[in-house]
Design a protein around this motif. Structure first.
Motif, PDB file in Angstrom:
ATOM      1  N   MET A 127       0.842  -1.176   0.000  1.00  0.00           N
ATOM      2  CA  MET A 127       0.000   0.000   0.000  1.00  0.00           C
ATOM      3  C   MET A 127       0.890   1.242   0.000  1.00  0.00           C
ATOM      4  SD  MET A 127      -3.105   0.889   2.474  1.00  0.00           S
ATOM      5  CE  MET A 127      -2.742   2.021   3.754  1.00  0.00           C
ATOM      6  N   THR A 128       0.563   2.198  -0.848  1.00  0.00           N
ATOM      7  CA  THR A 128       1.313   3.437  -0.941  1.00  0.00           C
ATOM      8  C   THR A 128       0.448   4.585  -0.452  1.00  0.00           C
ATOM      9  OG1 THR A 128       2.506   2.605  -2.848  1.00  0.00           O
ATOM     10  CG2 THR A 128       2.528   4.977  -2.509  1.00  0.00           C
ATOM     11  N   ILE A 129       1.036   5.438   0.364  1.00  0.00           N
ATOM     12  CA  ILE A 129       0.340   6.631   0.842  1.00  0.00           C
ATOM     13  C   ILE A 129       0.991   7.834   0.186  1.00  0.00           C
ATOM     14  CG2 ILE A 129      -0.158   8.081   2.836  1.00  0.00           C
ATOM     15  CD1 ILE A 129      -0.139   5.529   4.530  1.00  0.00           C
ATOM     16  N   THR A 130       0.161   8.684  -0.400  1.00  0.00           N
ATOM     17  CA  THR A 130       0.652   9.889  -1.044  1.00  0.00           C
ATOM     18  C   THR A 130       0.238  11.097  -0.211  1.00  0.00           C
ATOM     19  OG1 THR A 130       0.426   8.856  -3.197  1.00  0.00           O
ATOM     20  CG2 THR A 130       0.636  11.245  -3.165  1.00  0.00           C
ATOM     21  N   VAL A 131       1.194  11.971   0.054  1.00  0.00           N
ATOM     22  CA  VAL A 131       0.925  13.190   0.807  1.00  0.00           C
ATOM     23  C   VAL A 131       1.150  14.373  -0.116  1.00  0.00           C
ATOM     24  CG1 VAL A 131       1.650  14.609   2.757  1.00  0.00           C
ATOM     25  CG2 VAL A 131       1.667  12.121   2.958  1.00  0.00           C
ATOM     26  N   SER A 132       0.218  15.312  -0.101  1.00  0.00           N
ATOM     27  CA  SER A 132       0.358  16.505  -0.917  1.00  0.00           C
ATOM     28  C   SER A 132       0.165  17.729  -0.028  1.00  0.00           C
ATOM     29  CB  SER A 132      -0.674  16.504  -2.046  1.00  0.00           C
ATOM     30  OG  SER A 132      -0.461  17.599  -2.904  1.00  0.00           O
ATOM     31  N   LEU A 133       1.050  18.685  -0.169  1.00  0.00           N
ATOM     32  CA  LEU A 133       0.987  19.903   0.635  1.00  0.00           C
ATOM     33  C   LEU A 133       0.000  20.879   0.019  1.00  0.00           C
ATOM     34  CD1 LEU A 133       2.227  21.548   2.983  1.00  0.00           C
ATOM     35  CD2 LEU A 133       3.932  22.365   1.367  1.00  0.00           C
ATOM     36  N   CYS A 134      -0.949  21.342   0.817  1.00  0.00           N
ATOM     37  CA  CYS A 134      -1.905  22.349   0.361  1.00  0.00           C
ATOM     38  C   CYS A 134      -1.295  23.733   0.534  1.00  0.00           C
ATOM     39  CB  CYS A 134      -3.196  22.275   1.173  1.00  0.00           C
ATOM     40  SG  CYS A 134      -4.090  20.748   0.930  1.00  0.00           S
ATOM     41  N   ARG A 135      -1.513  24.577  -0.446  1.00  0.00           N
ATOM     42  CA  ARG A 135      -1.029  25.956  -0.418  1.00  0.00           C
ATOM     43  C   ARG A 135       0.465  26.017  -0.091  1.00  0.00           C
ATOM     44  NH1 ARG A 135      -4.231  29.308   3.400  1.00  0.00           N
ATOM     45  NH2 ARG A 135      -3.374  30.997   2.171  1.00  0.00           N
ATOM     46  N   PRO A 136       1.307  25.357  -0.884  1.00  0.00           N
ATOM     47  CA  PRO A 136       2.739  25.277  -0.567  1.00  0.00           C
ATOM     48  C   PRO A 136       3.433  26.626  -0.480  1.00  0.00           C
ATOM     49  CG  PRO A 136       2.298  24.400  -2.756  1.00  0.00           C
ATOM     50  CD  PRO A 136       0.974  24.644  -2.111  1.00  0.00           C
TER      51      PRO A 136
ATOM     52  N   THR B 100       9.429  21.285   4.437  1.00  0.00           N
ATOM     53  CA  THR B 100       8.263  21.844   3.758  1.00  0.00           C
ATOM     54  C   THR B 100       8.560  22.055   2.277  1.00  0.00           C
ATOM     55  OG1 THR B 100       7.671  22.937   5.830  1.00  0.00           O
ATOM     56  CG2 THR B 100       6.528  23.672   3.847  1.00  0.00           C
ATOM     57  N   TYR B 101       9.772  22.496   1.971  1.00  0.00           N
ATOM     58  CA  TYR B 101      10.206  22.689   0.580  1.00  0.00           C
ATOM     59  C   TYR B 101      10.113  21.350  -0.158  1.00  0.00           C
ATOM     60  CZ  TYR B 101      13.098  25.258  -2.895  1.00  0.00           C
ATOM     61  OH  TYR B 101      13.588  25.911  -4.010  1.00  0.00           O
ATOM     62  N   ALA B 102      10.544  20.279   0.489  1.00  0.00           N
ATOM     63  CA  ALA B 102      10.472  18.947  -0.125  1.00  0.00           C
ATOM     64  C   ALA B 102       9.018  18.545  -0.384  1.00  0.00           C
ATOM     65  CB  ALA B 102      11.156  17.915   0.774  1.00  0.00           C
ATOM     66  N   LEU B 103       8.138  18.828   0.565  1.00  0.00           N
ATOM     67  CA  LEU B 103       6.723  18.534   0.355  1.00  0.00           C
ATOM     68  C   LEU B 103       6.165  19.358  -0.802  1.00  0.00           C
ATOM     69  CD1 LEU B 103       5.471  18.328   4.045  1.00  0.00           C
ATOM     70  CD2 LEU B 103       5.597  16.443   2.398  1.00  0.00           C
ATOM     71  N   ALA B 104       6.625  20.598  -0.920  1.00  0.00           N
ATOM     72  CA  ALA B 104       6.177  21.453  -2.021  1.00  0.00           C
ATOM     73  C   ALA B 104       6.655  20.908  -3.362  1.00  0.00           C
ATOM     74  CB  ALA B 104       6.682  22.882  -1.815  1.00  0.00           C
TER      75      ALA B 104
ATOM     76  N   LYS C  43      17.330  15.781  -0.669  1.00  0.00           N
ATOM     77  CA  LYS C  43      17.627  14.541   0.073  1.00  0.00           C
ATOM     78  C   LYS C  43      16.340  13.966   0.650  1.00  0.00           C
ATOM     79  CE  LYS C  43      22.424  15.370   1.250  1.00  0.00           C
ATOM     80  NZ  LYS C  43      23.413  15.625   2.306  1.00  0.00           N
ATOM     81  N   PHE C  44      15.484  14.842   1.205  1.00  0.00           N
ATOM     82  CA  PHE C  44      14.201  14.371   1.750  1.00  0.00           C
ATOM     83  C   PHE C  44      13.324  13.788   0.640  1.00  0.00           C
ATOM     84  CE2 PHE C  44      14.798  17.827   5.137  1.00  0.00           C
ATOM     85  CZ  PHE C  44      15.279  16.924   6.067  1.00  0.00           C
ATOM     86  N   VAL C  45      13.322  14.412  -0.521  1.00  0.00           N
ATOM     87  CA  VAL C  45      12.533  13.916  -1.643  1.00  0.00           C
ATOM     88  C   VAL C  45      13.017  12.530  -2.055  1.00  0.00           C
ATOM     89  CG1 VAL C  45      12.029  14.247  -4.111  1.00  0.00           C
ATOM     90  CG2 VAL C  45      11.844  16.179  -2.528  1.00  0.00           C
ATOM     91  N   GLY C  46      14.323  12.309  -2.001  1.00  0.00           N
ATOM     92  CA  GLY C  46      14.896  11.029  -2.400  1.00  0.00           C
ATOM     93  C   GLY C  46      14.684   9.917  -1.404  1.00  0.00           C
ATOM     94  N   GLU C  47      14.369  10.254  -0.153  1.00  0.00           N
ATOM     95  CA  GLU C  47      14.147   9.222   0.866  1.00  0.00           C
ATOM     96  C   GLU C  47      12.814   8.534   0.635  1.00  0.00           C
ATOM     97  OE1 GLU C  47      14.459  11.071   4.695  1.00  0.00           O
ATOM     98  OE2 GLU C  47      16.598  11.466   4.468  1.00  0.00           O
ATOM     99  N   LYS C  48      12.803   7.268   0.874  1.00  0.00           N
ATOM    100  CA  LYS C  48      11.559   6.498   0.722  1.00  0.00           C
ATOM    101  C   LYS C  48      11.057   6.076   2.075  1.00  0.00           C
ATOM    102  CE  LYS C  48      11.705   6.289  -3.802  1.00  0.00           C
ATOM    103  NZ  LYS C  48      10.937   7.017  -4.642  1.00  0.00           N
TER     104      LYS C  48
END
Length: 74
Positions: A1-10, A31-35, A69-74
Motif C-alpha cells: 500500500m502506498t500513501i501519497t501526501v500533498s501539501l496544500c497551499r505550498p 516543507t520545501y520537499a513537500l512542495a 535529500k528528503f525527496v529522495g528518501e523512501k
C-alpha cells in the motif's frame, strides 16, 4: 500500500514558516520537499526570494540540498 501526501497551499505555507524566527532551515527544507512533491503549484520565485531575504543565497542552496535529500528518501 502506498500513501501519497500533498501539501496544500505550498507557497503560503513556506512563506508563513519564514515569518517565524524560531523556524529553522531544516524545517523549511522539509516543507520545501513537500512542495516539490505537491500536486499544487508553488511560486518558486517568491519562495526562493523569501529564503534568500531571510538567510542568503547559501542558505537557499543548503535548504534545496536538504529538500532534495528528503525527496529522495523512501
Amino acid at each position: 500500500m502506498t500513501i501519497t501526501v500533498s501539501l496544500c497551499r505550498p507557497t503560503q505555507t513556506i512563506l508563513n514558516e519564514l515569518g517565524h524566527p524560531e523556524i529553522k532551515q531544516r524545517s523549511v527544507a522539509l516543507t520545501y520537499a513537500l512542495a516539490i512533491r505537491s500536486r499544487e503549484a508553488t511560486d518558486w520565485e517568491a519562495v526562493n526570494k523569501a529564503i534568500i531575504d531571510r538567510w542568503s543565497i547559501s542558505g537557499l542552496e543548503r535548504i534545496k540540498r536538504m529538500a532534495w535529500k528528503f525527496v529522495g528518501e523512501k
